[in-house]
Design a protein around this motif. Structure first.
Motif, PDB file in Angstrom:
ATOM      1  N   ARG A 137       3.401  -5.483  22.811  1.00  0.00           N
ATOM      2  CA  ARG A 137       4.283  -5.350  21.933  1.00  0.00           C
ATOM      3  C   ARG A 137       3.934  -3.661  21.464  1.00  0.00           C
ATOM      4  N   ASP A 138       2.767  -3.524  21.257  1.00  0.00           N
ATOM      5  CA  ASP A 138       2.288  -2.236  20.781  1.00  0.00           C
ATOM      6  C   ASP A 138       2.581  -0.915  21.862  1.00  0.00           C
ATOM      7  N   ALA A 173       7.020   8.597  13.994  1.00  0.00           N
ATOM      8  CA  ALA A 173       6.284   7.728  14.873  1.00  0.00           C
ATOM      9  C   ALA A 173       4.930   7.520  14.031  1.00  0.00           C
ATOM     10  N   GLY A 174       4.365   8.386  13.130  1.00  0.00           N
ATOM     11  CA  GLY A 174       3.281   7.856  12.296  1.00  0.00           C
ATOM     12  C   GLY A 174       3.885   7.036  11.283  1.00  0.00           C
ATOM     13  N   SER A 175       4.779   7.568  10.408  1.00  0.00           N
ATOM     14  CA  SER A 175       5.126   6.640   9.295  1.00  0.00           C
ATOM     15  C   SER A 175       5.570   5.105   9.729  1.00  0.00           C
ATOM     16  N   VAL A 176       6.197   4.804  10.881  1.00  0.00           N
ATOM     17  CA  VAL A 176       6.549   3.570  11.256  1.00  0.00           C
ATOM     18  C   VAL A 176       5.483   2.869  12.186  1.00  0.00           C
ATOM     19  N   LEU A 177       4.884   3.630  12.961  1.00  0.00           N
ATOM     20  CA  LEU A 177       3.984   2.752  13.715  1.00  0.00           C
ATOM     21  C   LEU A 177       2.542   2.987  13.285  1.00  0.00           C
ATOM     22  N   TYR A 197      11.657  -4.821   8.500  1.00  0.00           N
ATOM     23  CA  TYR A 197      10.936  -5.182   9.797  1.00  0.00           C
ATOM     24  C   TYR A 197       9.627  -4.251   9.650  1.00  0.00           C
ATOM     25  N   PRO A 198       8.574  -4.776   8.889  1.00  0.00           N
ATOM     26  CA  PRO A 198       7.453  -3.809   8.956  1.00  0.00           C
ATOM     27  C   PRO A 198       6.689  -4.109  10.414  1.00  0.00           C
ATOM     28  N   VAL A 199       6.498  -2.989  11.144  1.00  0.00           N
ATOM     29  CA  VAL A 199       5.709  -2.724  12.166  1.00  0.00           C
ATOM     30  C   VAL A 199       4.410  -2.724  12.073  1.00  0.00           C
ATOM     31  N   ILE A 200       3.767  -1.936  10.941  1.00  0.00           N
ATOM     32  CA  ILE A 200       2.626  -1.820  10.542  1.00  0.00           C
ATOM     33  C   ILE A 200       1.836  -3.264  10.000  1.00  0.00           C
ATOM     34  N   GLU A 201       0.862  -3.727  10.637  1.00  0.00           N
ATOM     35  CA  GLU A 201       0.287  -5.024  10.395  1.00  0.00           C
ATOM     36  C   GLU A 201      -1.245  -4.762   9.634  1.00  0.00           C
ATOM     37  N   LEU A 202      -1.455  -4.750   8.512  1.00  0.00           N
ATOM     38  CA  LEU A 202      -3.003  -4.630   7.790  1.00  0.00           C
ATOM     39  C   LEU A 202      -3.642  -6.002   7.739  1.00  0.00           C
ATOM     40  N   PRO A 203      -4.702  -5.967   8.273  1.00  0.00           N
ATOM     41  CA  PRO A 203      -5.584  -7.158   7.850  1.00  0.00           C
ATOM     42  C   PRO A 203      -5.380  -7.471   6.348  1.00  0.00           C
ATOM     43  N   ALA A 204      -5.402  -9.052   6.204  1.00  0.00           N
ATOM     44  CA  ALA A 204      -5.375  -9.483   4.690  1.00  0.00           C
ATOM     45  C   ALA A 204      -6.512  -9.147   4.064  1.00  0.00           C
ATOM     46  N   ARG A 205      -6.206  -8.948   2.928  1.00  0.00           N
ATOM     47  CA  ARG A 205      -7.315  -8.595   1.971  1.00  0.00           C
ATOM     48  C   ARG A 205      -8.498  -9.532   1.947  1.00  0.00           C
ATOM     49  N   GLN A 206      -9.873  -9.277   2.153  1.00  0.00           N
ATOM     50  CA  GLN A 206     -10.803 -10.256   1.955  1.00  0.00           C
ATOM     51  C   GLN A 206     -11.156 -10.316   0.473  1.00  0.00           C
ATOM     52  N   PRO A 207     -11.246 -11.478   0.011  1.00  0.00           N
ATOM     53  CA  PRO A 207     -11.869 -11.744  -1.463  1.00  0.00           C
ATOM     54  C   PRO A 207     -13.260 -11.116  -1.613  1.00  0.00           C
ATOM     55  N   ALA A 208     -13.374 -10.616  -2.794  1.00  0.00           N
ATOM     56  CA  ALA A 208     -14.544 -10.112  -2.994  1.00  0.00           C
ATOM     57  C   ALA A 208     -15.661 -11.186  -3.269  1.00  0.00           C
ATOM     58  N   HIS A 209     -16.768 -10.898  -2.839  1.00  0.00           N
ATOM     59  CA  HIS A 209     -17.860 -11.810  -2.995  1.00  0.00           C
ATOM     60  C   HIS A 209     -19.020 -11.280  -3.935  1.00  0.00           C
ATOM     61  N   HIS A 210     -19.388 -12.085  -4.788  1.00  0.00           N
ATOM     62  CA  HIS A 210     -20.360 -11.740  -5.937  1.00  0.00           C
ATOM     63  C   HIS A 210     -21.566 -12.400  -5.793  1.00  0.00           C
TER      64      HIS A 210
END
Length: 188
Positions: free
Chosen positions: A4-5, A44-48, A175-188
């Motif tokens: 797909r990429d 290209a930059g702003s969509v991909l 139709y978001p093409v950019i997929e970011l990793p889910a936020r990781q919870p902060a560990h204290h």
């Protein structure tokens, strides 16, 4: 990289090529024409995003290098990489990468205003910073004359940044093409 990429990279390289069908507009006293292809760089930059956006423009330049007449005005081949417009061509993958990187950095609060800013920084500032010195060298004009000559491109490039921002914001919402990793919870 997923299939797909690769498809997205190829699609946006093709979009830049299609934008090359729009005839260039000659600018008096400046050896670099106004083209629609920088809109493709911004899209290209702003969509991909950074990686795929940059790769789309590298692929496009590879197609140009092998001689395909996909640049505005029907140009292609290795000769375009040593003329007054060469720096602008070299800037395109970097510009798409910078736009994509800024888009990704602001993704969680991304909107058309952030996209416009990313497109101005990457699609205008980066492109000019690389293109202007090359024009100066290859056109045998002073750096200041090349810089001042670039002012004629600013209104059109601002319009392209605005269009790219609206398109990117619309794509992100539908139709978001950019997929970011889910936020990781902060560990204290």
């Amino acid at each position: 990289m997923k299939t797909r990429d690769l498809a997205y990279v190829a699609l946006f390289a093709a979009i830049v090529a299609v934008l090359g069908l729009i005839p260039p507009i000659a600018v008096p006293l400046v050896p670099v024409p106004i083209t629609a292809q920088t809109l493709g760089v911004m899209l290209a930059g702003s969509v991909l995003g950074a990686k795929r956006g940059g790769l789309a423009l590298l692929l496009f330049l590879a197609v140009v290098a092998v001689g395909a007449p996909v640049l505005s005005g029907g140009n292609g081949g290795l000769g375009v990489f040593v003329g007054p417009t060469a720096g602008y061509l070299y800037s395109w993958p970097i510009a798409a990468f910078v736009i994509g990187l800024l888009t990704q950095l602001f993704w969680r609060r991304f909107n058309a205003a952030y996209s416009f800013l990313a497109n101005v920084i990457g699609g205008i500032v980066v492109v000019y910073a690389i293109g202007i010195p090359f024009t100066s060298v290859y056109a045998d004009v002073s750096l200041s004359a090349s810089f001042v000559g670039s002012f004629s491109f600013i209104p059109g490039d601002l319009v392209k940044a605005f269009i790219a921002a609206l398109v990117a914001d619309g794509v992100r919402r539908s139709y978001p093409v950019i997929e970011l990793p889910a936020r990781q919870p902060a560990h204290h």
